[in-house]
Design an enzyme around this catalytic site. Structure first.
Site, PDB file in Angstrom:
ATOM      1  N   GLU A 336       0.816  -1.222   0.000  1.00  0.00           N
ATOM      2  CA  GLU A 336       0.000   0.000   0.000  1.00  0.00           C
ATOM      3  C   GLU A 336       0.848   1.269   0.000  1.00  0.00           C
ATOM      4  O   GLU A 336       0.334   2.366  -0.176  1.00  0.00           O
ATOM      5  CB  GLU A 336      -0.888   0.022   1.268  1.00  0.00           C
ATOM      6  CG  GLU A 336      -2.013  -0.991   1.273  1.00  0.00           C
ATOM      7  CD  GLU A 336      -1.595  -2.365   1.803  1.00  0.00           C
ATOM      8  OE1 GLU A 336      -0.387  -2.689   1.726  1.00  0.00           O
ATOM      9  OE2 GLU A 336      -2.468  -3.098   2.288  1.00  0.00           O
ATOM     10  N   LYS A 445       0.405 -10.742  23.925  1.00  0.00           N
ATOM     11  CA  LYS A 445      -0.019  -9.967  25.095  1.00  0.00           C
ATOM     12  C   LYS A 445       0.097 -10.827  26.333  1.00  0.00           C
ATOM     13  O   LYS A 445      -0.672 -11.751  26.529  1.00  0.00           O
ATOM     14  CB  LYS A 445      -1.464  -9.493  24.910  1.00  0.00           C
ATOM     15  CG  LYS A 445      -1.626  -8.599  23.706  1.00  0.00           C
ATOM     16  CD  LYS A 445      -3.067  -8.168  23.501  1.00  0.00           C
ATOM     17  CE  LYS A 445      -3.226  -7.587  22.116  1.00  0.00           C
ATOM     18  NZ  LYS A 445      -3.344  -8.609  21.051  1.00  0.00           N
TER      19      LYS A 445
HETATM   20  P1  ADP Z   1       1.962  -8.887   2.370  1.00  0.00           P
HETATM   21  O1  ADP Z   1       1.028  -9.062   1.261  1.00  0.00           O
HETATM   22  O2  ADP Z   1       2.817 -10.059   2.716  1.00  0.00           O
HETATM   23  O3  ADP Z   1       1.365  -8.221   3.588  1.00  0.00           O
HETATM   24  P2  ADP Z   1       3.521  -6.518   2.050  1.00  0.00           P
HETATM   25  O4  ADP Z   1       4.800  -6.318   1.361  1.00  0.00           O
HETATM   26  O5  ADP Z   1       2.490  -5.516   1.781  1.00  0.00           O
HETATM   27  O6  ADP Z   1       3.036  -7.933   1.707  1.00  0.00           O
HETATM   28  O7  ADP Z   1       3.804  -6.630   3.596  1.00  0.00           O
HETATM   29  C1  ADP Z   1       4.067  -5.485   4.322  1.00  0.00           C
HETATM   30  C2  ADP Z   1       4.362  -5.848   5.745  1.00  0.00           C
HETATM   31  O8  ADP Z   1       5.601  -6.535   5.848  1.00  0.00           O
HETATM   32  C3  ADP Z   1       4.516  -4.658   6.638  1.00  0.00           C
HETATM   33  O9  ADP Z   1       3.269  -4.167   7.050  1.00  0.00           O
HETATM   34  C4  ADP Z   1       5.336  -5.228   7.785  1.00  0.00           C
HETATM   35  O10 ADP Z   1       4.525  -5.905   8.733  1.00  0.00           O
HETATM   36  C5  ADP Z   1       6.217  -6.234   7.088  1.00  0.00           C
HETATM   37  N1  ADP Z   1       7.537  -5.646   6.854  1.00  0.00           N
HETATM   38  C6  ADP Z   1       7.962  -4.969   5.770  1.00  0.00           C
HETATM   39  N2  ADP Z   1       9.238  -4.572   5.901  1.00  0.00           N
HETATM   40  C7  ADP Z   1       9.651  -4.999   7.113  1.00  0.00           C
HETATM   41  C8  ADP Z   1      10.881  -4.901   7.849  1.00  0.00           C
HETATM   42  N3  ADP Z   1      11.957  -4.299   7.359  1.00  0.00           N
HETATM   43  N4  ADP Z   1      10.905  -5.446   9.082  1.00  0.00           N
HETATM   44  C9  ADP Z   1       9.832  -6.076   9.600  1.00  0.00           C
HETATM   45  N5  ADP Z   1       8.668  -6.222   8.946  1.00  0.00           N
HETATM   46  C10 ADP Z   1       8.563  -5.685   7.728  1.00  0.00           C
END
Ligand code: ADP
Length: 550
Positions: A336, A445
């Site tokens: 997004e 939690k």
């Molecule tokens: P998906 O469809 O798997 O959700 P996205 O690329 O949209 O694919 O996923 C985004 C999510 O990935 C983020 O909201 C976050 O939770 C996680 N994410 C992205 N980059 C990082 C990072 N450097 N460290 C930890 N989590 C990450």
């Protein structure tokens, strides 16, 4: 008073025109699904993009029509990136790792008119074709010799890339239109509910590209030789196809061959100095190197190993530094958000720190890049301080952040200030470094406090016997939830539950220590290469922690 500068629309086609004019011979190297390596360059990719545009015109594709791909990273896919968007149609990159029913849902929802696919996906296409109500033409991205059988697709609707694209003119004048027009479409994997479409525009893509290339962001320039492992069907491959064109970088595209050996070979033969991929891919590379101690990765000359999509473990930062002489660096964002929001670069004042201190900073996801506004908020929506301690949900705002989903799915997302909720929970420190605590739905939690699964996983992966680790919250009558650590050991390595708990005891607060450790052969991964906590929770649904009295 208005300024007197030219009002030129920001068009994706300008990137490929620039690359062809100023970096025509900079190479684009692809390992194709057919198995061999093909060497191309930006001049040829431009020509191919124009052939794609002419081919779409022949098929009657009009501005705004959606054109789908089921394809790995290759120069053909790259030509589609520019040819489809450049002609005014919308490039819809479909993630082939999703379940079949999700793929047909997505293609029907997007109302794709044409589907370009790699031969690897011929049987998938054959199986799905009867359900795809809007696709009129299927194009197999290969030559005549490798044309697959695709039962289920009528012969007159199945075309061969080399013949169909190859016979088009390489002359095409890119149209100019409103820069706010849609350019590409990518669905989020939808861990809950149906996948939702994120619809990028020419303007959002161009602004993201300009910023992503910057020195303090991905630092991409004409001397870069980039191995793009992150798939072109995932968040526009972090925008790198566009950034690479904008600076005339050499681009190395691995196709479906993402195993450690293939990735290593490609890095070596092509002189890769930057790589981009999710941590899982680098784990596969490490596993290959574990089996080949005679290889010295220093020979690669890799400078930066870029990661994203999941947290970068400390053990990975250390290994890239020690074994490769490379800087592991992470970015954070999501489909997004185009996706780049923050990037984990050090500030000049950090240069005097020790390697261990620097690594602690690199563990943070990073600092915001200009164009993205960030805030962390509490449950009532109040902004929290940037003190590195207070944590809350991250909201983002900016010209390459989604305002909502395609066809209004999921309803209104923005708050009164126009910020988008990311579903991630983080702290931000006084230097502006954002550090992810967890995804809101994965946080554990315990007794009214939160345990960060990311921190625990990181600490567990610091144990030399651990290849991959995941932590999930398990129900507990007294504490509400307690952490369970699930571990994959390295090939040939050994460790007991107590050894791992002892190791963690030196790294995290006592009350964070997992109540149990389970060893498995493999962790489940999502379609975008993250550990699937959903599937893991499902798998251990009936498991009871030893700390729960029976
Ligand atoms: P998906 O469809 O798997 O959700 P996205 O690329 O949209 O694919 O996923 C985004 C999510 O990935 C983020 O909201 C976050 O939770 C996680 N994410 C992205 N980059 C990082 C990072 N450097 N460290 C930890 N989590 C990450």
């Amino acid at each position: 008073m208005l300024g007197l500068m030219q009002d030129r629309p920001l068009m994706i086609s300008s990137l490929i025109e620039y690359a062809a004019a100023f970096h025509p011979d900079a190479e684009v190297v692809s390992r194709l699904p057919e198995g061999h390596i093909r060497r191309s360059n930006w001049r040829e990719v431009n020509e191919r993009s124009k052939q794609v545009a002419n081919a779409l015109a022949e098929l009657g594709i009009e501005e705004g029509d959606r054109v789908a791909t089921l394809a790995w990273n290759s120069d053909r896919h790259l030509a589609l990136y520019f040819g489809v968007s450049g002609s005014g149609a919308v490039m819809h990159t479909v993630n082939p790792r999703l379940f079949g029913h999700q793929i047909s849902y997505i293609i029907n929802h997007a109302e794709d008119r044409v589907l370009f696919f790699d031969i690897t996906f011929a049987s998938l296409v054959s199986q799905l074709a009867p359900e795809l109500s809007t696709v009129r033409t299927f194009v197999a991205m290969t030559d005549r010799e490798h044309m697959p059988e695709v039962p289920g697709v009528p012969e007159d609707r199945l075309l061969c890339w080399d013949e169909f694209i190859g016979r088009q003119s390489t002359h095409y004048d890119w149209p100019e239109f409103d820069e706010l027009s849609a350019s590409s479409l990518c669905y989020t994997s939808g861990t809950t509910g149906n996948p939702k479409g994120v619809l990028y525009s020419h303007r959002s893509t161009m602004l993201h590209t300009l910023m992503a290339a910057a020195r303090d962001a991905n630092d991409v320039h004409s001397g870069s030789v980039i191995l793009l492992v992150v798939p072109m069907f995932h968040a526009n491959a972090w925008g790198t196809p566009y950034t690479a064109a904008m600076v005339g970088a050499k681009l190395v595209l691995p196709g479906p061959h993402l195993d450690g050996e293939s990735v290593y070979e490609l890095m070596k033969t092509e002189g890769v100095n930057q790589s981009q991929g999710v941590p899982t891919v680098w784990m596969m590379l490490f596993a290959y190197l574990d089996e080949h101690p005679e290889i010295d990765p220093h020979e690669l000359g890799l400078r930066v190993a870029g990661t994203g999509g999941a947290a970068l473990p400390l053990s990975m930062i250390e290994r890239f530094d020690r074994d490769f002489g490379a800087d592991a660096m992470q970015g954070w964002g999501m489909t997004e958000t185009s996706p780049l929001c923050v990037i984990g670069r050090l500030l000049p004042k950090h240069e005097r720190l020790s390697d261990a201190e620097k690594a602690q900073i690199k563990l943070k996801q990073g600092r915001g890049i200009c164009g993205v506004e960030l805030k962390i908020v509490d449950d009532e929506g109040n902004r929290l301080p940037w003190d590195g301690k207070a944590f809350g949900e991250v909201w983002v705002r900016g010209p390459w952040i989604a305002s909502g989903y395609f066809k209004g799915e999921g309803g209104d997302k923005l708050d009164a200030e126009g910020f988008f909720p990311t579903g991630d929970v983080a702290t931000i420190d006084p230097d502006g470094y954002l550090q992810l605590v967890d995804r809101a739905k994965d946080v554990i939690k315990s007794g009214g406090e939160w345990v960060s699964s990311i921190d625990l996983e990181n600490a567990a992966m610091g144990h030399p016997a651990v290849a991959e680790a995941a932590v999930i919250g398990m129900p507990h009558p007294k504490w509400q939830e307690r952490p369970l650590l699930v571990v994959v050991l390295r090939n040939g390595a050994d460790a007991t539950r107590d050894e791992l708990i002892d190791h963690l005891a030196g790294e995290v607060a006592k009350w964070w220590l997992p109540d149990d450790v389970l060893f498995v052969d493999e962790l489940p991964h999502t379609a975008t290469g993250k550990v699937s906590k959903l599937q893991l929770r499902e798998r251990f649904r009936d498991y009871q922690l030893p700390t729960v009295a029976t």
